[in-house]
Design an enzyme around this catalytic site. Structure first.
Site, PDB file in Angstrom:
ATOM      1  N   SER A 178     -26.010 -70.970  -7.430  1.00  0.00           N
ATOM      2  CA  SER A 178     -24.580 -69.817  -6.530  1.00  0.00           C
ATOM      3  C   SER A 178     -24.190 -68.717  -7.806  1.00  0.00           C
ATOM      4  O   SER A 178     -23.364 -67.591  -7.778  1.00  0.00           O
ATOM      5  CB  SER A 178     -23.759 -71.304  -7.002  1.00  0.00           C
ATOM      6  N   THR A 239     -19.292 -69.098  -7.132  1.00  0.00           N
ATOM      7  CA  THR A 239     -18.931 -68.457  -6.173  1.00  0.00           C
ATOM      8  C   THR A 239     -17.624 -67.534  -5.867  1.00  0.00           C
ATOM      9  O   THR A 239     -17.362 -66.335  -6.343  1.00  0.00           O
ATOM     10  CB  THR A 239     -19.408 -68.751  -4.645  1.00  0.00           C
ATOM     11  N   GLU A 376     -14.935 -68.282   0.730  1.00  0.00           N
ATOM     12  CA  GLU A 376     -16.306 -69.747   0.807  1.00  0.00           C
ATOM     13  C   GLU A 376     -16.452 -71.240   1.419  1.00  0.00           C
ATOM     14  O   GLU A 376     -15.417 -72.264   1.298  1.00  0.00           O
ATOM     15  CB  GLU A 376     -16.534 -69.419  -0.457  1.00  0.00           C
TER      16      GLU A 376
END
Length: 580
Positions: A178, A239, A376
């Site tokens: 990620s 993220t 996210e």
């Protein structure tokens, strides 16, 4: 004699080995004109260094700082550089006791385009590959059992302006995590696994690596736009961190937390889980080693702080900071349906992702220059790793409700671009139906082809209108990349890891199927990952990208993940050569 001659030749060859030269940005890098980056040149295996000259497009590069990290290396660094639009060649002419050599790298700087969008809302489903989206759609909109026709689509899949399939990779691997994938979206660069918006270097310090500027930092610097970051994962996870921090090690949690408030982005809206990295070391649950308190510190900087859904929905601020758990925000199923003490602890009033997205937009739209918002669904990945597909897929449904709201917003704000994509995929696949009335772990209850029938999701729904996972006929869902584990085919109200330690140490250490799951009634599945693996892993499978609104035409066909960065910059007309 021949052996002696060969040995002597090898010794001479080793003695004459040239130094290894590395240049960052790497050869073939594509940047935005005006995008800031740090130039880094490294020479390894140096033997009696003599001279080095560096030219960019034929002109000498001045101001380089020379260092010697170890006796056999020499490095040169020049921070905060940028390029004009067009192609560029940087050449290093190097000389030491082993001889002379030349290394050239080519870069391309992309010129700004005319703006079509004022605002961007970027949704990232962490780990949400095509198959995960498909599984969520199958559950949210079951086929009509009378004729096999679909009964609807997820909001993210409906009324598309454009769509694409996205390939992903790392600077140092075909597979990705990620950190580097979110960094590719944020910077347009290929980044190392576990790194955030930095190129490699040969120092031990993970925070001194050469940086490349993020889209969020450029939009702040060059256009004065508002920036928001929303995540259901702990707030310094890879993220969200990719849009506001720089480090070689995604685990530099305290440093990442500090960069949110001291870095080049300083988002106007930060709504996340994971308070443990923002509270002082003396506070229960803190992961910090110092007395920094960002709950108090953020308020001194003008942020309104919120800690639950009630406070979030009531907030009316221009700068908003929210922490909703000590760690990750639990899955949608745990918050909305199961509501068990074991999973929620004392956090019984956490927002849904659509609450956070809506409040973020309401806060950011007060900026007359527009905004960039990244939202996210971080727990999709967090539950695909331990093979808990129900929790993962219902979190996609939660994300989709937020997307539906954003699409409605874009209808009344036609200068808004809405994107939905993922950072990487998992190996999830729907391969059959399952007769849940036969109980857990029955291979004979798996139906394939015509025996799969039509699952009955939606016969019971929760207060938000989402289907319950408990129904007579479900889907058989599995993963391709797995450790040894016990398959029950059904979910559970209390989360359990699929494996536990085998109790061994050293080279014999590894994992075995969790006996608690095996005791529920199960089929033991032999894994295909090394015995040191305790969960599923990411895959190299392509990712979906769905685009709606202004500038959506920049996203179509087969794309590399780095193209998303350039598509966003083009849609917004970002001219990074300017500073507001």
């Amino acid at each position: 004699m021949r052996h002696a001659l060969l040995t002597a030749a090898l010794v001479l060859s080793t003695a004459a080995t040239a130094a290894q030269l590395q240049v960052y940005p790497y050869d073939g890098a594509r940047l935005l004109a005006g995008q800031h980056f740090d130039l880094r040149i490294e020479a390894e295996d140096v033997k009696d260094f003599k001279t080095a000259t560096v030219t960019l497009d034929g002109r000498t590069v001045d101001g380089l700082t020379r260092t010697t990290t170890k006796p056999t290396s020499v490095e040169w660094t020049l921070r905060t550089q940028s390029l004009t639009a067009g192609s560029h060649i940087l050449t290093v002419r190097y000389s030491d006791g082993a001889g002379d050599q030349i290394k050239s790298v080519r870069w391309n700087a992309v010129a700004p385009a005319a703006a079509k969008a004022k605002n961007v809302i970027l949704f990232i489903g962490d780990g949400m590959g095509w198959n995960t989206v498909n599984a969520a759609n199958l559950i949210a909109h079951p086929y009509n059992p009378a004729n096999g026709m679909p009964t609807g689509k997820l909001a993210m899949m409906s009324d598309l302006s454009s769509m694409a399939s996205v390939n992903t990779s790392s600077y140092d691997s075909a597979l990705a995590d990620s950190a580097n994938t979110a960094s590719s979206i944020a910077t347009g660069q290929k980044i190392q696994v576990n790194a955030l918006n930095v190129y490699p270097d040969n120092t031990a310090d993970t925070l001194d690596n050469p940086r490349v500027e993020t889209i969020s930092a450029m939009l702040r610097r060059a256009m004065g736009k508002g920036v928001g970051i929303v995540s259901s994962a702990f707030g310094v996870d890879a993220t969200p961190a990719a849009f506001a921090s720089y480090t070689r090690r995604r685990g530099d949690y305290s440093a990442i937390a500090d960069q949110y408030f001291k870095g080049d982005v300083q988002p106007d809206v930060l709504l996340i889980g994971g308070s443990r990295d923002f509270i002082p070391s003396t506070a229960p649950g803190s992961r910090r080693k110092d007395a920094t308190d960002w709950i108090e510190g953020s308020q001194k900087m003008g942020y309104t702080f919120v800690s639950n859904r009630t406070e979030l929905n009531a907030a009316n601020a221009t700068k908003l900071f929210g922490l909703f758990n000590i760690d990750n925000v639990p899955s949608y199923l745990d918050r909305a349906q199961y509501k068990s003490k074991e999973m929620l602890g004392d956090f019984t009033d956490m927002p849904y992702l659509w609450d956070s997205a809506q409040k973020a937009v309401q806060t950011l739209e007060k900026n007359p220059n527009g905004f960039f918002l990244m939202v996210e669904a971080g727990m999709v990945d967090k539950y695909e790793h331990p093979l808990d597909w129900q929790r993962a897929v219902w979190d996609v449904l939660e994300l989709d409700r937020a997307v539906a709201w954003a699409k409605e917003y874009a209808k009344t704000h036609p200068d808004t671009l809405v994107l939905v994509t993922a950072d990487h995929a998992h190996s999830l696949s729907v391969y059959g139906g399952y007769d849940a009335t036969k109980g857990p772990g029955k291979r004979e209850a798996v139906g394939v082809y015509e025996a799969a029938g039509f699952p009955t999701y939606g016969d019971k729904r929760d207060a938000n209108g989402f289907p319950l996972p408990e129904t007579d006929r479900t889907y058989a869902v599995g993963f391709a990349a797995v450790p040894d584990y016990c398959e029950t085919y059904l979910g559970r109200r209390i989360f359990l890891d699929p494996t536990v330690s085998n109790g061994q140490t050293g080279t014999a250490a590894g994992y075995v199927p969790n006996p608690k799951i095996c005791a529920e009634g199960s089929v033991q599945r032999t894994g295909n990952l090394p015995p040191t693996s305790n969960q599923g892993v990411h895959t190299a499978d392509p990712l979906p990208l769905f685009a709606f609104g202004a500038g959506a035409e920049n996203f179509s066909g087969m794309m590399d993940q780095t193209d998303i960065f350039f598509g966003v910059a083009k849609a917004l007309g970002l001219d990074a050569t300017k500073s507001k």
